[in-house]
Write an enzyme that holds these catalytic residues in place. Structure first.
Site, PDB file in Angstrom:
ATOM      1  N   SER A 163       0.863  -1.174   0.000  1.00 58.00           N
ATOM      2  CA  SER A 163       0.000   0.000   0.000  1.00 58.00           C
ATOM      3  C   SER A 163       0.901   1.224   0.000  1.00 58.00           C
ATOM      4  CB  SER A 163      -0.868   0.016   1.257  1.00 58.00           C
ATOM      5  OG  SER A 163      -1.627  -1.167   1.320  1.00 58.00           O
ATOM      6  N   CYS A 178      -7.540  -0.786   6.920  1.00 60.22           N
ATOM      7  CA  CYS A 178      -6.387  -1.315   6.188  1.00 60.22           C
ATOM      8  C   CYS A 178      -5.520  -2.175   7.088  1.00 60.22           C
ATOM      9  CB  CYS A 178      -5.546  -0.181   5.604  1.00 60.22           C
ATOM     10  SG  CYS A 178      -4.079  -0.808   4.739  1.00 60.22           S
ATOM     11  N   ASP A 196      -8.701  -2.012   2.462  1.00 53.53           N
ATOM     12  CA  ASP A 196      -7.461  -2.361   1.784  1.00 53.53           C
ATOM     13  C   ASP A 196      -6.802  -3.387   2.689  1.00 53.53           C
ATOM     14  OD1 ASP A 196      -5.077  -2.486   0.409  1.00 53.53           O
ATOM     15  OD2 ASP A 196      -4.342  -0.536   1.081  1.00 53.53           O
ATOM     16  N   TRP A 231      -5.035  -7.379   3.365  1.00 53.01           N
ATOM     17  CA  TRP A 231      -4.244  -8.421   2.716  1.00 53.01           C
ATOM     18  C   TRP A 231      -3.874  -9.528   3.680  1.00 53.01           C
ATOM     19  CZ3 TRP A 231      -2.346  -3.390   3.516  1.00 53.01           C
ATOM     20  CH2 TRP A 231      -1.363  -3.261   4.507  1.00 53.01           C
TER      21      TRP A 231
HETATM   22  N1  LIG Z   1       1.964 -11.059   4.134  1.00 50.19           N
HETATM   23  C1  LIG Z   1       0.713 -10.908   4.479  1.00 50.19           C
HETATM   24  O1  LIG Z   1      -0.124 -10.975   3.602  1.00 50.19           O
HETATM   25  C2  LIG Z   1       0.331 -10.632   5.919  1.00 50.19           C
HETATM   26  C3  LIG Z   1      -0.970 -10.346   6.211  1.00 50.19           C
HETATM   27  C4  LIG Z   1      -1.316 -10.073   7.508  1.00 50.19           C
HETATM   28  C5  LIG Z   1      -0.403 -10.141   8.536  1.00 50.19           C
HETATM   29  N2  LIG Z   1       0.856 -10.454   8.262  1.00 50.19           N
HETATM   30  C6  LIG Z   1       1.793 -10.494   9.388  1.00 50.19           C
HETATM   31  O2  LIG Z   1       1.635  -9.274  10.086  1.00 50.19           O
HETATM   32  C7  LIG Z   1       2.880  -8.746  10.425  1.00 50.19           C
HETATM   33  C8  LIG Z   1       2.856  -7.351   9.932  1.00 50.19           C
HETATM   34  O3  LIG Z   1       3.077  -6.573  11.007  1.00 50.19           O
HETATM   35  P1  LIG Z   1       2.244  -5.280  11.211  1.00 50.19           P
HETATM   36  O4  LIG Z   1       3.221  -4.252  11.659  1.00 50.19           O
HETATM   37  O5  LIG Z   1       1.389  -4.990  10.094  1.00 50.19           O
HETATM   38  O6  LIG Z   1       1.234  -5.681  12.349  1.00 50.19           O
HETATM   39  P2  LIG Z   1       1.607  -6.150  13.821  1.00 50.19           P
HETATM   40  O7  LIG Z   1       2.684  -5.306  14.348  1.00 50.19           O
HETATM   41  O8  LIG Z   1       1.747  -7.602  13.861  1.00 50.19           O
HETATM   42  O9  LIG Z   1       0.228  -5.800  14.517  1.00 50.19           O
HETATM   43  C9  LIG Z   1      -0.163  -4.431  14.793  1.00 50.19           C
HETATM   44  C10 LIG Z   1      -1.059  -4.404  15.993  1.00 50.19           C
HETATM   45  O10 LIG Z   1      -2.260  -5.106  15.705  1.00 50.19           O
HETATM   46  C11 LIG Z   1      -2.532  -5.958  16.799  1.00 50.19           C
HETATM   47  N3  LIG Z   1      -3.448  -7.029  16.450  1.00 50.19           N
HETATM   48  C12 LIG Z   1      -3.206  -8.364  16.342  1.00 50.19           C
HETATM   49  N4  LIG Z   1      -4.342  -9.018  16.080  1.00 50.19           N
HETATM   50  C13 LIG Z   1      -5.323  -8.091  15.993  1.00 50.19           C
HETATM   51  C14 LIG Z   1      -6.724  -8.165  15.758  1.00 50.19           C
HETATM   52  N5  LIG Z   1      -7.339  -9.317  15.516  1.00 50.19           N
HETATM   53  N6  LIG Z   1      -7.429  -7.020  15.766  1.00 50.19           N
HETATM   54  C15 LIG Z   1      -6.836  -5.844  15.998  1.00 50.19           C
HETATM   55  N7  LIG Z   1      -5.525  -5.716  16.255  1.00 50.19           N
HETATM   56  C16 LIG Z   1      -4.772  -6.830  16.242  1.00 50.19           C
HETATM   57  C17 LIG Z   1      -1.190  -6.389  17.265  1.00 50.19           C
HETATM   58  O11 LIG Z   1      -1.274  -6.874  18.593  1.00 50.19           O
HETATM   59  P3  LIG Z   1      -0.524  -8.175  19.162  1.00 50.19           P
HETATM   60  O12 LIG Z   1       0.527  -8.550  18.170  1.00 50.19           O
HETATM   61  O13 LIG Z   1       0.036  -7.740  20.460  1.00 50.19           O
HETATM   62  O14 LIG Z   1      -1.584  -9.214  19.315  1.00 50.19           O
HETATM   63  C18 LIG Z   1      -0.417  -5.091  17.191  1.00 50.19           C
HETATM   64  O15 LIG Z   1      -0.630  -4.302  18.322  1.00 50.19           O
HETATM   65  C19 LIG Z   1       3.961  -9.518   9.753  1.00 50.19           C
HETATM   66  O16 LIG Z   1       4.821 -10.044  10.732  1.00 50.19           O
HETATM   67  C20 LIG Z   1       3.225 -10.613   8.974  1.00 50.19           C
HETATM   68  O17 LIG Z   1       3.678 -11.894   9.332  1.00 50.19           O
HETATM   69  C21 LIG Z   1       1.251 -10.677   6.964  1.00 50.19           C
HETATM   70  C1  LIG Z   2      -3.524 -10.866  -0.454  1.00 44.28           C
HETATM   71  C2  LIG Z   2      -4.414 -12.051  -0.629  1.00 44.28           C
HETATM   72  C3  LIG Z   2      -5.796 -11.893  -0.531  1.00 44.28           C
HETATM   73  C4  LIG Z   2      -6.656 -12.977  -0.675  1.00 44.28           C
HETATM   74  N1  LIG Z   2      -8.013 -12.795  -0.534  1.00 44.28           N
HETATM   75  C5  LIG Z   2      -8.833 -13.851  -0.627  1.00 44.28           C
HETATM   76  C6  LIG Z   2     -10.251 -13.698  -0.437  1.00 44.28           C
HETATM   77  O1  LIG Z   2     -10.769 -12.605  -0.194  1.00 44.28           O
HETATM   78  N2  LIG Z   2     -11.034 -14.804  -0.542  1.00 44.28           N
HETATM   79  C7  LIG Z   2     -10.521 -16.043  -0.818  1.00 44.28           C
HETATM   80  O2  LIG Z   2     -11.271 -17.005  -0.890  1.00 44.28           O
HETATM   81  N3  LIG Z   2      -9.176 -16.216  -1.005  1.00 44.28           N
HETATM   82  C8  LIG Z   2      -8.338 -15.167  -0.898  1.00 44.28           C
HETATM   83  N4  LIG Z   2      -6.977 -15.343  -1.078  1.00 44.28           N
HETATM   84  C9  LIG Z   2      -6.442 -16.684  -1.393  1.00 44.28           C
HETATM   85  C10 LIG Z   2      -6.190 -16.859  -2.889  1.00 44.28           C
HETATM   86  O3  LIG Z   2      -7.359 -16.682  -3.651  1.00 44.28           O
HETATM   87  C11 LIG Z   2      -5.672 -18.277  -3.134  1.00 44.28           C
HETATM   88  O4  LIG Z   2      -4.393 -18.373  -2.551  1.00 44.28           O
HETATM   89  C12 LIG Z   2      -5.613 -18.677  -4.594  1.00 44.28           C
HETATM   90  O5  LIG Z   2      -5.249 -20.033  -4.675  1.00 44.28           O
HETATM   91  C13 LIG Z   2      -4.625 -17.848  -5.389  1.00 44.28           C
HETATM   92  O6  LIG Z   2      -4.758 -18.187  -6.764  1.00 44.28           O
HETATM   93  P1  LIG Z   2      -3.772 -17.610  -7.895  1.00 44.28           P
HETATM   94  O7  LIG Z   2      -2.402 -18.171  -7.603  1.00 44.28           O
HETATM   95  O8  LIG Z   2      -4.319 -18.158  -9.174  1.00 44.28           O
HETATM   96  O9  LIG Z   2      -3.757 -16.130  -7.879  1.00 44.28           O
HETATM   97  C14 LIG Z   2      -6.120 -14.266  -0.936  1.00 44.28           C
HETATM   98  C15 LIG Z   2      -4.732 -14.421  -1.056  1.00 44.28           C
HETATM   99  C16 LIG Z   2      -3.880 -13.336  -0.901  1.00 44.28           C
HETATM  100  C17 LIG Z   2      -2.410 -13.544  -1.022  1.00 44.28           C
END
Ligand SMILES: NC(=O)c1ccc[n+]([C@@H]2O[C@H](COP(=O)([O-])OP(=O)(O)OC[C@H]3O[C@@H](n4cnc5c(N)ncnc54)[C@H](OP(=O)(O)O)[C@@H]3O)[C@@H](O)[C@H]2O)c1
Ligand SMILES: Cc1cc2nc3c(=O)[nH]c(=O)nc-3n(C[C@H](O)[C@H](O)[C@H](O)COP(=O)(O)O)c2cc1C
Ligand SMILES: Cc1cc2nc3c(=O)[nH]c(=O)nc-3n(C[C@H](O)[C@H](O)[C@H](O)COP(=O)(O)OP(=O)(O)OC[C@H]3O[C@@H](n4cnc5c(N)ncnc54)[C@H](O)[C@@H]3O)c2cc1C
Ligand SMILES: *[C@@H]1O[C@H](CO)[C@@H](O)[C@H](O)[C@H]1NC(C)=O
Ligand SMILES: *[C@@H]1O[C@H](CO)[C@@H](O)[C@H](O)[C@H]1NC(C)=O
Ligand SMILES: CC(=O)N[C@H]1CO[C@H](CO)[C@@H](O)[C@@H]1O
Length: 679
Positions: A459, A632, A677, A679
């Site tokens: 983002s 977000c 937004d 992910w």
């Molecule tokens: N790659 C991805 O698509 C993806 C997606 C989502 C998350 N992540 C993970 O998130 C981390 C990213 O860190 P960040 O800085 O964005 O967030 P973060 O530092 O992990 O979390 C920010 C705040 O949100 C809190 N939190 C945890 N669960 C929550 C919930 N259900 N509702 C509301 N608040 C909640 C956390 O509290 P506590 O930690 O104290 O519980 C912390 O205070 C990465 O380490 C990654 O592994 C990755």
């Molecule tokens: C950022 C992100 C968002 C996703 N959002 C959804 C969602 O809203 N609903 C769902 O069923 N799957 C969601 N998925 C899972 C993907 O649809 C699934 O991994 C799918 O197999 C990916 O297919 P592709 O490799 O053809 O893009 C999400 C995955 C990622 C990484």
């Protein structure tokens, strides 16, 4: 002077596999690889002919397989399905796989083409907040907006839809489900129930089970000769697609990373940067956002986009093509048994009779060193699919290893595969090092073992009104312990954290191909509308852009409506990112109120949703005044909890019951006043 030697002259070595359940597994080896190299054509010359492969007699049977994919899974299923179909019907039925954006891009084309189809199979992934993939966006928009009044205009069409998703997301397989439903509304005939592929378990198993059901229907429609369907359990000889590898002499000049200059997309004479044609940009600035007291890391990165023609809007996403860490590259070369400085070019051998080469993507440009190829193009860390294990088995020289790999991919090995690969998040490199007798040729490795390394999305955390020449992002480091107890480092977050900013070292500054993906996450057109923003952790990113934009508007004399922000982090002393900037926005009146939830400061956890409850009446005041609600960050936990909290607030503040509150939220979504937004 390039003298060359061809090592793998034949790009198609047949490998005979005895498969326990032939039909079930045949397709796995043809699993195809993520959307890869640039192959776009100039936008204006793009044509979508109604029939580009003329049916010789107009009688031959045809199945069109359409897919919408972001990272290649849906495309892989589409290719595997088509390949199996060609074999199943002895080449008597034409199977054509097409990405939805290659199928068409506007209403008239979609309509005309679908009307001509008789059998269409869809493979569709879902992303974001239940949204389609980029390549399916136009089609999805068209199909969902088409009036129901059009009636049964698709009654000649028979179809089936397989959705790819992850059941932990709120809108599980939404795109698949919606397309299935819409086609039915227009009179098309559903062959089988919509398939729901769930990434939270083993999605390949869902796919296999679903397509078996579909084949039994298709057999009746397509197979005139055999009334007995092929018996499961019979042996098939299958072939593994591979590139031809041309080895160059040492000292050959390497091509620069080249996203196909000749295929640049133009629209109104402006360069369009996209997945096929990203823009190479320097890292201008980089800094750590966490304090020294934090045991995690979040990196602020600024890309220099001056003089590139690349533009962006507040709320957009940035795609970044990062590179693999040196350590993983070296390990991969070792596992392949090849030196890092090996200089080679991949080719698709069109001289060799090869029906499978159609499913190979255009190879990346050469000559490249193995080091550069592994660093830029190979996904080395994703858990390998079953289809990849099938390929590895074919190259195992030790019987026990081969047997174990086969077992993992067999229907009897479901649990074992789940434990060994999925649950333990075993990376491709870890799997390969668990099977040391496996020696995969380079042409096979890059064709079917290692998927193409995908860009990562961020983002954008700046506004062009404030920062026209630099795109800012904030990236949380992914760091953990891997299945083999080694340190696991996320590809892109590690690269960004280690990038060299031009500000510090002009000479050695890091470059990455990037492009901007337009989003729908936008501030209200009317700046006087109240806004409520919820963005814990890196979820703060787009709101920093929102606030920069509001600051610019305010400076130019525009009157702003109220804006409140809920931010959350572990503790003020560790990860309160952009703290000073946020306080400054409050001081300048750009942000009316800032509420921060610290989750690990006191004895009890405090999250953004707790802060929202404390301010329920202010939140509802703003929203009931035509205000906008933005969320977000994490989709799986946070966004769901915040959604529930919003419903609670509406119930309590507006004295309505649950279903009325849901109707209000739905209404907000329809009006674009509830945007996510996530992910
Ligand atoms: N790659 C991805 O698509 C993806 C997606 C989502 C998350 N992540 C993970 O998130 C981390 C990213 O860190 P960040 O800085 O964005 O967030 P973060 O530092 O992990 O979390 C920010 C705040 O949100 C809190 N939190 C945890 N669960 C929550 C919930 N259900 N509702 C509301 N608040 C909640 C956390 O509290 P506590 O930690 O104290 O519980 C912390 O205070 C990465 O380490 C990654 O592994 C990755
Ligand atoms: C950022 C992100 C968002 C996703 N959002 C959804 C969602 O809203 N609903 C769902 O069923 N799957 C969601 N998925 C899972 C993907 O649809 C699934 O991994 C799918 O197999 C990916 O297919 P592709 O490799 O053809 O893009 C999400 C995955 C990622 C990484
Ligand atoms: C629309 C969108 C916007 C986004 N915005 C942001 C943003 O603003 N800021 C931000 O930081 N991120 C954002 N992300 C997430 C971001 O795109 C990347 O996913 C993230 O930076 C991690 O990428 P990576 O290459 O470092 O990790 P990857 O190499 O992709 O690794 C992550 C994967 O590794 C797996 N994994 C985790 N731990 C282990 C382990 N111990 N062993 C083996 N495997 C493991 C996880 O299952 C995960 O799938 C956004 C994503 C999307 C889709
Ligand atoms: C699906 O979601 C779960 C729960 O968040 C996650 O652990 C898993 O890694 C996801 N699956 C894939 C393949 O991304
Ligand atoms: C750039 O890197 C080279 C090689 O590591 C180093 O010798 C040089 O000092 C670096 N340049 C600057 C300006 O730091
Ligand atoms: C892309 C590609 O290499 N296509 C070739 C596949 O094989 C047939 C048959 O040899 C060729 O005609 C194609 O050009």
């Amino acid at each position: 002077m390039v003298s060359t030697m061809v090592v793998h002259g034949v790009n198609f070595s047949p490998v005979f596999l005895l498969l326990g359940a032939g039909v079930l597994l045949l397709s796995l080896a043809f699993f195809l690889w993520p959307k890869s190299t640039p192959n776009s054509v100039p936008a204006e010359s793009k044509k979508y002919p109604l029939e580009d492969e003329p049916d010789d007699d107009g009688m031959s049977k045809k199945v069109t397989v359409l897919f919408g994919t972001q990272t290649g899974t849906a495309e892989g299923y589409a290719q595997a399905f088509a390949e199996e179909g060609r074999t199943r019907y002895n080449g008597e039925v034409t199977f054509k796989t097409v990405a939805l954006d290659k199928y068409g891009d506007e209403a008239d084309i979609f309509e005309a083409k679908l009307k001509e189809e008789q059998l269409v199979i869809f493979y569709l992934a879902t992303y974001g907040d239940g949204e389609p993939t980029d390549d399916a966006a136009d089609f999805y928009k068209w199909l969902t907006e088409l009036s129901d009044d059009k009636g049964a205009w698709l009654s000649n069409l028979q179809y089936a839809v397989f959705g790819c998703g992850n059941s932990t997301y709120e809108h599980f397989c939404k795109v698949g489900k919606v397309v299935d439903e819409r086609l039915s509304i227009f009179g098309a005939q559903r062959l089988v129930e919509v398939g729901l592929g769930d990434d939270d378990h083993v999605q390949e198993d869902d796919f296999n089970a679903w397509k078996e059901g579909l084949w039994s229907h298709l057999d009746k429609l397509l197979d005139s000769k055999i009334d007995v369907p092929p018996t499961p359990g019979s042996a098939y000889s299958i072939a593994i697609p591979e590139y031809k590898v041309e080895i160059h002499e040492q000292g050959t000049e390497m091509v620069q990373r080249d996203f196909s200059k000749s295929f640049k997309s133009f629209k109104r004479n402006r360069v369009i940067y996209d997945a096929h044609n990203p823009c190479k940009c320097f890292v201008a600035a980089r800094r750590e956002l966490h304090t020294e007291l934090s045991d995690r890391s979040c990196t602020h990165v600024e890309f220099d986009i001056s003089n590139t023609g690349l533009t962006y809007e507040t709320g957009d996403h940035l795609a970044v093509y990062a590179e693999n860490h040196k350590e993983y590259v070296e390990e991969a070369a070792q596992l392949l048994g090849q030196p890092l400085d090996l200089m080679f070019t991949l080719h698709i051998d069109d001289k060799v009779e090869n029906p499978k080469n159609a499913s190979l993507h255009a190879p990346f440009p050469g000559p490249v060193t193995l080091e550069a190829a592994l660093r830029r193009y190979a996904d080395l860390l994703s858990p390998p699919k079953k289809s990849v294990l099938t390929v590895l088995a074919a190259y195992a020289s030790v019987k026990e290893e081969e047997a174990r790999l086969r077992m993992l991919t067999s229907p009897f090995g479901k649990e074992e595969y789940n434990d060994y690969v999925v649950k333990s998040k075993r990376t491709l490199l870890e799997v390969m090092s668990d099977f040391p007798s496996v020696r995969v040729p380079l042409g096979v490795f890059f064709a079917v073992v290692s998927p193409r390394l995908q860009p990562r999305f961020y983002s954008i955390s700046s506004s062009p009104k404030f920062s026209p020449d630099r795109i800012h992002i904030s990236c949380a480091l992914v760091l953990g312990t891997s299945a083999s107890e080694k340190v696991f480092r996320g590809v892109s977050s590690t690269w960004l954290k280690g990038s060299i900013p031009a500000e510090e070292d002009q000479e050695n500054a890091s470059l990455a191909p990037i492009y901007v993906r337009t989003s729908t996450f936008r501030l209200p057109v009317d700046p006087k509308k109240p806004i409520v923003m919820v963005g814990p952790g890196t979820g703060l990113a787009p709101f920093r852009g929102f606030l920069q934009e509001r600051a610019a508007l305010k400076d130019s004399g525009v009157t702003l409506g109220p804006a409140i922000l809920f931010f959350g982090c572990r503790s003020r002393k560790q990860d309160f990112i952009y703290e000073e900037e946020l306080n400054d926005f409050v001081k300048r009146g750009v942000l009316s109120d800032l509420s921060v939830a610290f989750s690990r400061e006191g004895t009890t956890k405090e999250y953004v949703q707790n802060k929202m409850m404390q301010q329920a009446s202010a939140v509802w005041d703003h929203l009931s005044n035509g205000g906008y609600f933005y969320v977000c960050g994490d989709a799986k936990g946070m966004a769901k909890d915040v959604h529930r909290t919003l419903l609670t607030i509406i119930q309590e503040q507006d004295y309505v019951d649950g279903s009325k509150a849901e109707a209000i939220v739905k209404q907000m979504q329809n009006e674009g006043r509830y945007q996510r937004d996530v992910w």
